[in-house]
Design an enzyme around this catalytic site. Sequence first.
Site, PDB file in Angstrom:
ATOM      1  CB  SER A  54      98.317  -4.005  31.745  1.00  0.00           C
ATOM      2  OG  SER A  54      99.232  -3.146  31.107  1.00  0.00           O
ATOM      3  CG  ASP A 192      99.796  -2.002  34.503  1.00  0.00           C
ATOM      4  OD1 ASP A 192      99.098  -2.948  34.906  1.00  0.00           O
ATOM      5  OD2 ASP A 192     100.422  -2.016  33.435  1.00  0.00           O
TER       6      ASP A 192
END
Length: 358
Positions: A54, A192
């Site tokens: 991320s 993610d």
Amino acid sequence: MGAPLRILSVDGGGIRGLIPALVLARLEELLAKHPGTAADARLSDYFHLFAGTSTGGLISLALTAPKDVAAADLADFYLEDGPEIFGQGMFHAMGHLGGLTGPLYGSGGLAEALKGRLGDSRLSQAKRDLLVTAYDMTAREPFFFKRWRALESKDHDYSVVDAGLATSAAPTYFPSHGVSVPGDSKPHALVDGGVFADDPTIAAVAEALGRSSDEPARLEPHDLFVVSLGTSRYVPRYRQQDVSGWGKIRWVVLGGDEPPLISAMLNGSADGTDYWAHMLLNHEPGEAPPEPSAIGHGPRYFRLQIELPVEVAMDDASKSVLEKTLPDAAEHLIAERSSDLDAIVDKLANAGPIPPSP
């Protein structure tokens, strides 16, 4: 071996990525001042492998980009682009009932920021090896953006923008990102990587131990040197009489900026990774298990993490958070771990710069 394989790993955490960005700026500054290193030394001169999830994936992509990005430049991504990325949300969120029926934010602001800062480069052009995590909701398995794989096949040579959008596609915050996958004519939905590896350290260690050709290769755990950075923790504590009666609404819907279920999963996963990495890299066989305070302090594995006194949501790009809360936390972490930062710099400087990648 004379010089171990060196890994830099950075967690996910949205806007809280400003903390590791500032710590890395200090680390690079100390490295440049160390006797025997160049005044313009970069972290990419001293780490073989950069791993990130991320926001940590964005940092890793930036530090290895062919466009020279100093660690000191990382903070601008959060300070200048953060309000734009997370500032588009009111009407967008209203249309999705505050994130209940769709993502809080579109990905346009993030894509624009990535293109502006990193350009149109591809994974194969990265200065060092990369491991950036995502999760494939189509194939239902972890997905990794890797430089070595991009060098082997054009089918895996994704743009850094694609990698950045995929690794940052946090469920409920951003839409999934579609990428083409070899063997499938339809794009796969990537989200993610924090859903399975918010702290990608163990994934990076496994990647390093699996090297069989590109030197350094055929490695043992004691050949590795790992620096892992968290994006801070806020750990509310709950009583049994409260938690025992929670259902879906309290665990998720009414749980605040970071619902208890999400917080427990991310913090629990990162805490487990921290312990496993310490036992694998720092612990000597036969010794007693380490005290919690001893975990992540070297000699082969360092974990730089700080606990916040207040909750900061991953999308809180308010002025007070960007100019006060997060910088103060970074400065506190730098001061608290100054001896470890010095030890890290000594280790890197003594090992010497790594020859440019082919």
